[in-house]
Write a protein that holds these residues in place. Structure first.
Motif, PDB file in Angstrom:
ATOM      1  N   LEU A 268       0.920  -1.229   0.019  1.00  0.00           N
ATOM      2  CA  LEU A 268      -0.094  -0.005   0.104  1.00  0.00           C
ATOM      3  C   LEU A 268       0.792   1.336  -0.001  1.00  0.00           C
ATOM      4  CD1 LEU A 268      -2.474  -0.988   2.601  1.00  0.00           C
ATOM      5  CD2 LEU A 268      -2.938  -1.372   0.344  1.00  0.00           C
ATOM      6  N   LYS A 269       0.333   2.237  -0.548  1.00  0.00           N
ATOM      7  CA  LYS A 269       1.096   3.421  -0.704  1.00  0.00           C
ATOM      8  C   LYS A 269       1.445   4.062   0.496  1.00  0.00           C
ATOM      9  CE  LYS A 269      -0.586   4.894  -5.136  1.00  0.00           C
ATOM     10  NZ  LYS A 269      -1.213   6.039  -6.064  1.00  0.00           N
ATOM     11  N   ASN A 270       0.567   4.106   1.604  1.00  0.00           N
ATOM     12  CA  ASN A 270       0.981   4.778   2.805  1.00  0.00           C
ATOM     13  C   ASN A 270       1.323   3.932   4.054  1.00  0.00           C
ATOM     14  OD1 ASN A 270      -1.399   3.437   3.106  1.00  0.00           O
ATOM     15  ND2 ASN A 270      -2.694   5.065   4.095  1.00  0.00           N
ATOM     16  N   PHE A 271       1.812   2.791   3.563  1.00  0.00           N
ATOM     17  CA  PHE A 271       2.033   1.749   4.671  1.00  0.00           C
ATOM     18  C   PHE A 271       3.231   2.137   5.642  1.00  0.00           C
ATOM     19  CE2 PHE A 271       4.976  -1.997   6.154  1.00  0.00           C
ATOM     20  CZ  PHE A 271       4.209  -2.305   7.088  1.00  0.00           C
ATOM     21  N   ASP A 272       4.555   3.029   5.184  1.00  0.00           N
ATOM     22  CA  ASP A 272       5.421   3.312   6.058  1.00  0.00           C
ATOM     23  C   ASP A 272       4.910   4.585   6.751  1.00  0.00           C
ATOM     24  OD1 ASP A 272       5.032   4.715   3.473  1.00  0.00           O
ATOM     25  OD2 ASP A 272       7.219   5.065   3.350  1.00  0.00           O
ATOM     26  N   VAL A 273       3.841   5.174   6.343  1.00  0.00           N
ATOM     27  CA  VAL A 273       3.293   6.312   6.991  1.00  0.00           C
ATOM     28  C   VAL A 273       2.399   5.717   8.243  1.00  0.00           C
ATOM     29  CG1 VAL A 273       1.703   8.198   7.076  1.00  0.00           C
ATOM     30  CG2 VAL A 273       3.071   8.006   4.958  1.00  0.00           C
ATOM     31  N   ILE A 274       1.767   4.711   8.106  1.00  0.00           N
ATOM     32  CA  ILE A 274       1.068   4.072   9.059  1.00  0.00           C
ATOM     33  C   ILE A 274       2.077   3.397  10.156  1.00  0.00           C
ATOM     34  CG2 ILE A 274      -0.551   2.058   9.721  1.00  0.00           C
ATOM     35  CD1 ILE A 274      -1.579   2.496   6.667  1.00  0.00           C
ATOM     36  N   ARG A 285      11.497   6.219  22.781  1.00  0.00           N
ATOM     37  CA  ARG A 285      11.908   4.992  23.335  1.00  0.00           C
ATOM     38  C   ARG A 285      12.316   3.854  22.298  1.00  0.00           C
ATOM     39  NH1 ARG A 285       7.174   6.228  26.308  1.00  0.00           N
ATOM     40  NH2 ARG A 285       7.301   7.180  28.186  1.00  0.00           N
ATOM     41  N   VAL A 286      12.131   3.996  21.231  1.00  0.00           N
ATOM     42  CA  VAL A 286      12.511   2.822  20.294  1.00  0.00           C
ATOM     43  C   VAL A 286      14.152   2.801  20.173  1.00  0.00           C
ATOM     44  CG1 VAL A 286      10.261   2.978  19.255  1.00  0.00           C
ATOM     45  CG2 VAL A 286      12.072   4.111  18.081  1.00  0.00           C
ATOM     46  N   SER A 287      14.509   1.899  19.723  1.00  0.00           N
ATOM     47  CA  SER A 287      16.064   1.680  19.603  1.00  0.00           C
ATOM     48  C   SER A 287      16.290   2.418  18.144  1.00  0.00           C
ATOM     49  CB  SER A 287      16.166   0.132  19.389  1.00  0.00           C
ATOM     50  OG  SER A 287      15.579  -0.589  18.304  1.00  0.00           O
ATOM     51  N   TRP A 288      17.680   2.341  18.027  1.00  0.00           N
ATOM     52  CA  TRP A 288      18.188   2.931  16.635  1.00  0.00           C
ATOM     53  C   TRP A 288      17.838   2.026  15.602  1.00  0.00           C
ATOM     54  CZ3 TRP A 288      21.308   0.500  13.367  1.00  0.00           C
ATOM     55  CH2 TRP A 288      21.727   1.119  12.249  1.00  0.00           C
ATOM     56  N   VAL A 294      12.582   1.544   9.924  1.00  0.00           N
ATOM     57  CA  VAL A 294      11.119   2.454   9.376  1.00  0.00           C
ATOM     58  C   VAL A 294      11.708   3.339   8.177  1.00  0.00           C
ATOM     59  CG1 VAL A 294       9.611   4.175   9.981  1.00  0.00           C
ATOM     60  CG2 VAL A 294      10.210   2.659  11.796  1.00  0.00           C
ATOM     61  N   SER A 295      13.023   3.671   8.390  1.00  0.00           N
ATOM     62  CA  SER A 295      13.327   4.638   7.220  1.00  0.00           C
ATOM     63  C   SER A 295      13.743   3.743   5.984  1.00  0.00           C
ATOM     64  CB  SER A 295      14.653   5.375   7.652  1.00  0.00           C
ATOM     65  OG  SER A 295      15.339   5.860   6.609  1.00  0.00           O
ATOM     66  N   ASP A 296      14.337   2.503   6.297  1.00  0.00           N
ATOM     67  CA  ASP A 296      14.634   1.511   5.215  1.00  0.00           C
ATOM     68  C   ASP A 296      13.366   0.858   4.646  1.00  0.00           C
ATOM     69  OD1 ASP A 296      17.370   1.774   5.956  1.00  0.00           O
ATOM     70  OD2 ASP A 296      17.275   0.125   7.197  1.00  0.00           O
ATOM     71  N   LEU A 297      12.272   0.838   5.197  1.00  0.00           N
ATOM     72  CA  LEU A 297      11.055   0.399   4.563  1.00  0.00           C
ATOM     73  C   LEU A 297      10.578   1.351   3.345  1.00  0.00           C
ATOM     74  CD1 LEU A 297       8.746  -0.715   7.475  1.00  0.00           C
ATOM     75  CD2 LEU A 297       9.535  -2.051   5.485  1.00  0.00           C
ATOM     76  N   THR A 298      10.747   2.716   3.707  1.00  0.00           N
ATOM     77  CA  THR A 298      10.554   3.585   2.607  1.00  0.00           C
ATOM     78  C   THR A 298      11.356   3.513   1.124  1.00  0.00           C
ATOM     79  OG1 THR A 298       9.883   5.177   4.273  1.00  0.00           O
ATOM     80  CG2 THR A 298      10.413   6.071   2.080  1.00  0.00           C
TER      81      THR A 298
END
Length: 940
Positions: A268-274, A285-288, A294-298
């Protein structure tokens, strides 16, 4: 003004039954229309507007229109007026930042007509009375799916309905997805829009289906194109990387709702946004590793499209830039690089992409004596050959079986997803019959390939450009490595065993990257930390490749790309063509595609990439014209992500409309106005949006509603809307000091965290604090966070340090330290921390509890020098902001400059003597030196 009901006498361009039914429903009721994409939403809107425009005594305001939609509406209204010969029609007037003169806007509103006003200007005009809400015949809201409770558009509708209970209100959207997310989303959206009724028109609506599936159907030829083995391997490898990345996200964040985090949803177009939206509240709190994934998914999802759209050389170049962007800095470890680069699938992506462009010579590999010899492969996209076949088939049909005369032009229209693909196809079609003479091997079949279209010319040229780019890229990479290494060595601690590198040597993988004069890695090499090593061809390899694709005589004859043509030899290259001879390549542009179809009247349409909305536009176009025949060629890669995305979009839209129909059937009546017509929209807003007020109770009644003076630039945020929803009177003004004036004593400067960082960087915040103390007893700094993001400064720590690192004055780059310095400089400055605009509205309410109401005139005069009037502030803010960054310019002398000088250019050309009367000798010297520094250096 009252709307005229004489729509029957107006000539409309709505030939289909569902369009006519929908138009009649819109004329009769206030309604939210949700229409499937491609069914002609803008055509419906323009016909509705024309029906009111032809009456000539209406004031209609369009809310939420984009610039290209304003152009569409303006042209359509002009065409309608010319066809129907309506003497009262005035067309469209666009009100944007170009209309700085308040008096001009007031006169235009008073004369009536149709206006498209930007939301920021419209809300200020409504609040100030420049546009009286009760004089408005009605509002037309576009992109209704964007009207959330805190949006500026919802604020406008609330102000409108508060003072105008009789004017019409009609909302439109062709994006049904936002209406199905959350609890009772359709009901909540109708409340935001102050509407009671929703009209849903999917493609499977009975009237729509009957209108489009009659006798006048377009001829559609579906062509499934098989991908090459290399493309399949790359796509499979990318999908594996995506799947592993999603699995790692789930494993690292077990507390989140991740039922929809799967490979199908990833298309889907907006998956990384979701994904990012779910992680935002806990982002600190999330790890590096999670942030990197998340950046790599885009990046990976974009690669899925590029492997199908880009040619082999361009795709390899794109991979090189991705790898360079994700390469570790000197001295890094495995944990500081994108995790997907360590997978075997990533190795497959890079190696396969490289083999599509060039590979080792078979003879050299057999002899094993010249392993540096490379041979161009230059794999072509399968769709190119099929496109050439389709065009050849069309030519044969036109020659042997001329079609019956109709109103079509015979133009061939090729539709693509973006302009890059358009340029690629243009280059291919222009050069596919150019055969560069190269040495042929014994197994080449001259007769078979003599007249076969080929992309050899285009691909050879792109490979040459790629090799030149790669050579420069290697030089830049080596230079950056050297500079980084020097910086690391200089920063290393000299104590034994602490910092630096043992023996002054760089890590092994870094030394390996510069061996052979910057030619590093092998075709399938990995760095010492396990990630894929950057690959640079050896000089001998580059020389061999350049020799293989050297410019031939045929290529030299081709005209280069026209950049700036003086048109001296215009007759040799330009002429007017008949419409029958045109091949038009165009990118999908939503509703603008209807204009393309109507203007070109194409007989043949080639959909190079699938798009469900455009298919419907062709259906509407064909069904609307009895005298036009259309043949559509539908191309897609079988078994590809392209096919899956198309099918998923169609299925998702159908499911979305099904959910909307079910909710509409079971939802209770949406009460926006009570039976007596006295319901206050502010009450509804408090009761439905702001749940922080217990039981939705009304605020304590007072003789006069509380008042807040707000700077007009603050209407970009949602806070003024929330304050208005708390029964506060909002007074928009152009303020020099502060953003919100709550009382004669309380002045508040509002900053988002990103704005706070930039204010520290340029020193603007210190000047603002100083001016607030000069005019108010209780100045305050409000630091406001986003509602759905973490209420902490940790996510911004790196950003603040990178924007303004420690400087020579020993000012620390850390944001918290800068706040401490600010409080030390201004001990009486109060800092308000707010987790969201909702909390800010509560804080403002409590601050005003025991205070007098502010005087708007006094608030505007604060900061003005001497007897300066508020009207003197009506200058263009952009040049003022630019000039404020110049050394020597202060808020105090800015007014003198603005009053005496025409523009920034004039300031730049002034001498110290000319500047001295305005700003003083010292400041004038600084300003003059700033603007003349570069010139003086060049002369030296």
């Amino acid at each position: 003004m009252s709307a005229s009901n004489g729509a029957q006498s107006v000539k409309l361009s709505l030939p289909l039954q569902y369009q006519q039914d929908l138009f009649q429903e819109l004329r009769a009721n206030d309604v939210l229309v949700v229409l499937a994409r491609g069914l002609g939403l803008m055509r419906l809107v323009t016909n509705l507007l024309h029906s009111y425009d032809a009456a000539g005594n209406n004031l209609i305001v369009i809310v939420g229109a984009e610039e290209r939609e304003n152009s569409w509406i303006g042209e359509s209204l002009a065409e309608h007026a010319a066809i129907s010969m309506s003497p009262k029609a005035r067309g469209l007037t666009v009100v944007n930042t170009d209309f700085q003169n308040v008096g001009t806007r007031e006169k235009m509103y008073a004369s009536g007509g149709i206006f498209s006003v930007t939301s920021q200007i419209l809300v200020v005009d409504l609040l100030t009375g420049l546009l009286q809400p009760d004089m408005v015949t009605g509002l037309v809201v576009l992109h209704a799916d964007r009207v959330v409770a805190t949006s500026l558009e919802a604020f406008i509708l609330r102000v409108y309905r508060q003072k105008n209970k009789n004017g019409f209100l009609k909302a439109f959207s062709d994006n049904p997805d936002p209406f199905t997310t959350g609890f009772s989303p359709l009901t909540n959206m109708l409340r935001n829009l102050f509407l009671k009724k929703a009209s849903l028109w999917p493609r499977f609506h009975v009237t729509v289906a009957q209108s489009l599936e009659g006798k006048k159907k377009a001829e559609v030829i579906e062509l499934e194109v098989p991908m090459t083995d290399s493309m399949k391997d790359i796509q499979t490898a990318i999908m594996e990387c995506v799947e592993v990345s999603i699995h790692e996200l789930k494993k690292s964040n077990p507390g989140l709702e991740m039922d929809d985090w799967n490979l199908d949803s990833a298309l889907l177009k907006n998956f990384d946004v979701i994904v990012r939206r779910q992680l935002d509240p806990n982002w600190h709190r999330v790890s590096w590793k999670t942030r990197q994934i998340v950046s790599d998914l885009t990046v990976l999802r974009a690669m899925l499209a590029f492997v199908l759209n880009l040619d082999a050389v361009s795709f390899l170049q794109h991979l090189d830039t991705i790898h360079a962007a994700h390469s570790p800095a000197p001295g890094s470890t495995r944990q500081t690089q994108s995790p997907w680069l360590f997978l075997d699938a990533a190795q497959t992506i890079f190696d396969t992409a490289r083999r599509r462009v060039y590979s080792a010579s078979a003879k050299a590999a057999a002899k094993d004596d010249n392993i540096d010899s490379l041979r161009p492969v230059l794999e072509e996209l399968p769709k190119w050959a099929l496109l050439a076949e389709v065009l050849e088939e069309i030519d044969r049909d036109l020659y042997f079986e001329p079609p019956n005369r109709d109103d079509s032009n015979g133009t061939i229209l090729i539709m693509c997803s973006n302009t890059d693909t358009c340029r690629q196809l243009r280059d291919y079609l222009q050069t596919m019959h150019v055969k560069p003479k190269v040495e042929k091997t014994s197994d080449d079949n001259d007769d078979e390939d003599a007249h076969k279209p080929s992309a050899a010319f285009m691909m050879r040229r792109r490979l040459r450009n790629y090799l030149k780019w790669k050579r420069q890229f290697a030089q830049v990479n080596a230079t950056l490595f050297t500079e980084n290494q020097k910086a690391l060595n200089g920063a290393a601690d000299n104590r034994p065993g602490v910092g630096g590198f043992r023996g002054g040597r760089a890590p092994a993988n870094k030394r390996r990257r510069v061996r052979g004069g910057g030619n590093i890695g092998t075709m399938s090499g990995r760095a010492d930390n396990g990630s894929i090593a950057q690959f640079f061809e050896k000089p001998s390899e580059v020389a061999d490749l350049m020799a293989e694709v050297q410019i031939t005589e045929e290529e030299a004859k081709q005209k280069d790309e026209v950049i700036a043509d003086p048109l001296d030899d215009m007759e040799d290259y330009f002429q007017l063509y008949e419409m029958q001879d045109l091949v038009v390549i165009h990118a999908y542009e939503g509703d603008e595609d209807e204009h393309i179809l109507e203007e070109l009247k194409p007989r043949y349409i080639i959909m190079y990439e699938p798009d469900a909305a455009f298919i419907r536009r062709v259906e509407v176009y064909r069904s609307s014209h009895n005298d036009r025949n259309v043949r559509v060629y539908f191309l897609y890669y079988g078994g590809s992500v392209e096919e899956q995305r198309y099918l998923s979009s169609v299925r998702r839209e159908k499911d979305t409309f099904t959910k909307l129909i079910k909710e509409r059937g079971s939802m209770s009546l949406v009460m926006t106005v009570d039976p007596h017509g006295i319901e206050d929209p502010q009450e509804a807003f408090l009761r439905t949006v702001n749940t922080r007020i217990a039981g939705g109770g009304r605020l304590a009644a007072t003789a006069e509603p509380p008042r807040v003076v707000v700077d007009v630039r603050e209407f970009r945020s949602s806070l003024p809307s929330l304050l208005h929803g708390r029964s506060m009177v909002i007074v928009p003004c152009m303020l020099t000091v502060g953003d919100y004036i709550l009382s004669p004593n309380i002045c508040i400067e509002r900053k988002s965290v990103s704005d706070l960082i930039s204010s520290f960087k340029d020193g603007r915040l210190y000047n603002q604090a100083e001016t607030m103390f000069q005019h108010y007893k209780s100045p305050m700094l409000l630091i406001e966070f986003d509602q759905n993001k973490s209420f902490t400064l940790e996510p911004f720590a790196d950003l603040s340090a990178s924007i303004n690192p420690a400087n020579s004055n020993n000012v620390p780059g850390d944001l918290q330290s800068k706040l401490v310095l600010l409080t030390l400089a201004f001990p009486r400055l109060r800092i308000i921390w707010s987790s969201s605009p909702y909390q800010t509205a509560e804080i403002f309410e409590s601050l005003k509890a025991q205070e007098d109401e502010p005087d708007p005139i006094a608030a505007v005069r604060a900061g003005l020098e001497g007897d300066a009037r508020a009207e003197d502030q009506a200058f263009n803010q952009g040049p003022q902001d630019m000039l404020a960054t110049v050394p020597g310019v202060t808020p105090q002398n800015m007014k003198n400059i603005a009053l005496e000088v025409e523009n920034v250019r004039e300031v730049a050309n002034m001498t110290v003597a000319e500047l001295e009367p305005l700003v003083g000798r010292a400041a004038g010297t600084k300003i003059h030196e700033f603007f003349n520094r570069n010139v003086m250096e060049e002369e030296d």
